[in-house]
Scaffold this active site. Structure first.
Site, mmCIF file in Angstrom:
data_model
loop_
_atom_site.group_PDB
_atom_site.id
_atom_site.type_symbol
_atom_site.label_atom_id
_atom_site.label_comp_id
_atom_site.label_asym_id
_atom_site.label_seq_id
_atom_site.Cartn_x
_atom_site.Cartn_y
_atom_site.Cartn_z
ATOM 1 N N THR A 378 0.837 -1.186 0.000
ATOM 2 C CA THR A 378 0.000 0.000 0.000
ATOM 3 C C THR A 378 0.879 1.245 0.000
ATOM 4 O OG1 THR A 378 -1.606 -1.232 1.281
ATOM 5 C CG2 THR A 378 -1.838 1.142 1.311
ATOM 6 N N THR A 396 -3.517 0.787 -3.291
ATOM 7 C CA THR A 396 -2.813 -0.466 -3.011
ATOM 8 C C THR A 396 -2.959 -1.499 -4.116
ATOM 9 O OG1 THR A 396 -2.573 -2.204 -1.336
ATOM 10 C CG2 THR A 396 -4.808 -1.463 -1.812
ATOM 11 N N LEU A 397 -1.978 -2.409 -4.154
ATOM 12 C CA LEU A 397 -2.078 -3.667 -4.883
ATOM 13 C C LEU A 397 -2.236 -4.823 -3.902
ATOM 14 C CD1 LEU A 397 0.766 -3.117 -7.513
ATOM 15 C CD2 LEU A 397 -1.669 -3.320 -8.031
ATOM 16 N N ASN A 398 -2.222 -4.531 -2.625
ATOM 17 C CA ASN A 398 -2.257 -5.438 -1.490
ATOM 18 C C ASN A 398 -0.844 -5.899 -1.154
ATOM 19 O OD1 ASN A 398 -3.697 -6.575 0.639
ATOM 20 N ND2 ASN A 398 -3.902 -8.543 -0.372
ATOM 21 N N GLU A 417 -5.920 -8.465 -4.272
ATOM 22 C CA GLU A 417 -6.834 -8.023 -3.229
ATOM 23 C C GLU A 417 -7.854 -9.075 -2.817
ATOM 24 O OE1 GLU A 417 -6.609 -5.636 -1.406
ATOM 25 O OE2 GLU A 417 -5.392 -4.137 -2.418
ATOM 26 N N SER A 450 -7.881 -2.134 5.382
ATOM 27 C CA SER A 450 -7.338 -1.390 6.516
ATOM 28 C C SER A 450 -6.960 0.036 6.134
ATOM 29 C CB SER A 450 -6.100 -2.107 7.067
ATOM 30 O OG SER A 450 -6.437 -3.371 7.584
ATOM 31 N N GLY A 470 0.924 -0.326 4.998
ATOM 32 C CA GLY A 470 1.407 -1.393 5.862
ATOM 33 C C GLY A 470 0.359 -2.365 6.360
#
EC number: 2.3.2.2
Length: 567
Positions: A378, A396-398, A417, A450, A470
């Site tokens: 992220t 993000t891409l996870n 994801e 998150s 993170g």
């Protein structure tokens, strides 16, 4: 030498924390002040792109769009067009709004898609064609521009196109990340072609990195907007790659994707108002609950990172993450009791079992009793423009480089994801999070996240633009940055660099950053019953703080290569 430099940078931040007075308003090398506008991102060239857009008369949303596309070029492990994210806006007229461009499950997805002969197979949701949700970034950027942008959309994509065409020099960390994941890249043709060097040796710091196919993909987006990604050549390439890798995403999935405008969750604490990305972000409910649980305690008198302070905040984290696992999911699919979760009376009850001398056992902490019938990799960036418009974006891409699958002919990574869903109840995802039925896989559903972009105001003036990278540590890193400033009056560089701790209910471990706690503090925490675990770092936060005089501080986290730029 670069490793020694980065280690020294973080240790020096600890020195500043403990030896500069908390009331100081000075600057550190990673905290810079600007009079008019500032951009803080995880990558210096992206920060410069955003700053130039602002200097050309663009607003904070324009700059955010330009930064998003630039990060897709210069930070491929996290910046992206093949993933998703969240945007929170606080406009100078007082408007607060949030944009959800989180990925969705493909229409053919189902709750058992990662089971084989009744057994959960974790790698299927983490690498390869089945791991990807339908990307939301491009639709999100087009949607944000349509509603709040001022400069032509094409102009906002052009800096990223130039970076991809002409290339940029790899930093030490960028080269090391590419080299570290080379073995996994070799499993996929596109990833091998784009991210394994032609000389077949390791990437080197300072090496020119060009991405011609990505430049062409970005040009199609610049020319055709949403259709340049979700239809035509790029869509064909994406679907072909996914299906060749055993995935189920289709042209219909891409055509049907829509980002969604939502209302931020509002929390109040010590005279500050926090506007946080709502579900499917879990950070909003969790941070708001934690702050509600902390309201009756004298945090400053406990002392920063004292054993008593860490113990108390950890116990609130434990309870908030337990609720997260049970209640939270995509609000378009599940009934989230948000009002009840945030009620003072509910959070008071959650703390009835708190013992200041003893840690709770996570296996004895369940979700709270709410009567329903009554009613990663992220990256985060923060921007404030010369008119006072503020934008917080987490994208993000996870996992780092997502599914490790790059789209042949298009030059970008796809996300993984799908691992953020509850692939199997009771089984942890790649970040160790236990999740419940509310986050089960369903077609076109958004997975729980998150990511917690947050904007903080006081007396209707913006005071902080927060967020972090993170995985689940995003939530606690964002919380720490707020508390460091609001409770302990830390100056910007101290607030972002101060040692953090993290607890996410399960696993039942209190994580702390190496060198962040004294031996005596660790001894006292163990005496209270906490199981301790050290970590290299607990989140990377790129933050803006604004003082009462209106001076804007861009604070890049010393745990990464982030940078601030402004004027």
């Amino acid at each position: 030498m670069p490793l020694i430099y980065r280690f020294s940078r973080f240790v020096f931040s600890l020195f500043l924390l403990f030896f500069l007075p908390l009331e100081s308003s000075g600057q550190t090398s990673w905290s810079k002040s600007y009079e008019h506008a500032v951009v803080v991102t995880a990558e210096e060239q992206a920060s410069q792109v955003g700053s130039k857009i602002l200097q050309q008369g663009g607003n904070a949303v324009d700059a955010a769009i330009a930064v998003q596309f630039a990060l897709a070029v210069t930070l491929p492990r996290a910046g992206n067009i093949g993933g998703g994210g969240f945007m929170v806006l606080h406009l100078s007229d007082g408007t607060n709004v949030a944009l959800d461009f989180r990925e969705q499950a493909p229409l053919e997805a189902d709750a058992d898609m990662y089971l084989r002969e009744g057994e959960y197979v974790p790698k299927l949701s983490r690498t390869g064609g089945l791991a990807s949700g339908v990307p939301g970034v491009v639709d999100g950027m087009v949607n944000a521009h349509r509603k709040y942008g001022s400069l032509p959309f094409k102009e906002l994509v052009e800096p990223a196109i130039e970076l991809a065409q002409q290339g940029y020099r790899l930093s030490y960390k960028q080269a090391q990340y590419l080299n570290h994941y080379a073995k996994q890249f070799r499993n996929y043709r596109g990833s091998t072609n784009y991210f394994i060097p032609e000389h077949n040796e390791d990437w080197q710091e300072g090496e020119l990195f060009q991405q011609a196919d990505l430049a062409r993909t970005l040009q199609r987006i610049a020319d055709h907007g949403r259709a340049g990604f979700y239809e035509g050549t790029t869509a064909d390439l994406l679907v072909r790659e996914i299906q060749q890798q055993g995935g189920i995403m289709s042209h219909k999935d891409l055509k049907n994707y829509k980002s969604v405008w939502r209302n931020p969750v509002k929390a109040s604490f010590m005279g500050y108002d926090l506007f946080i990305m709502p579900p499917p972000s879990s950070g909003s409910i969790a941070i708001a609950q934690i702050l509600e649980m902390l309201k009756s305690y004298e945090l400053r008198e406990m002392g920063f990172n004292s054993a008593a302070y860490i113990h108390l905040v950890t116990e609130t984290m434990r309870r908030a993450f337990a609720d997260r696992a049970h209640f939270l999911g995509d609000p378009d699919f599940v009934d989230i009791p948000q009002r009840k979760l945030l009620a003072p009376s509910y959070n008071e009850r959650r703390m009835e079992t708190f013992n200041p001398e003893k840690a709770s056992a996570s296996d004895q902490i369940n979700q709270g009793d709410i009567p329903f019938p009554e009613s990663s990799e992220t990256t985060h960036y923060s921007i404030i423009d010369q008119k006072g418009n503020a934008v917080a974006v987490t994208t993000t891409l996870n996992g780092s480089f997502g599914s490790k699958v790059a789209v042949s002919g298009a030059g970008f990574f796809l996300n993984n994801e799908m691992d953020d869903f509850t692939a199997e109840p009771g089984e942890p995802n790649m970040f160790g999070l236990i999740q419940g039925k509310a986050n089960a896989i369903e077609p076109a559903k958004r997975m729980l996240s998150s990511m917690s972009p947050t904007i903080v105001t006081k007396n209707d003036s913006t005071r902080m633009v927060l967020g972090a990278a993170g995985g689940p540590r995003i939530i606690t890193a964002t919380l720490h940055n707020f508390l460091n400033r609001a409770v302990f009056n830390m100056e910007p560089g101290q607030a972002v660099s101060a040692p953090r701790f993290h607890h996410q209910w399960m696993p039942d471990t209190l994580y702390y950053e190496q060198f962040g706690l004294s031996a005596d503090t660790k001894k006292q925490l163990k005496k209270r019953g906490h199981a301790l675990g050290s970590s290299d770092n607990l989140g990377r936060a790129h933050t803006i703080f604004i003082d009462e005089a209106g001076l804007k501080y861009g604070a890049a986290d010393p745990r990464s290569d982030g940078a601030a730029a402004g004027f």
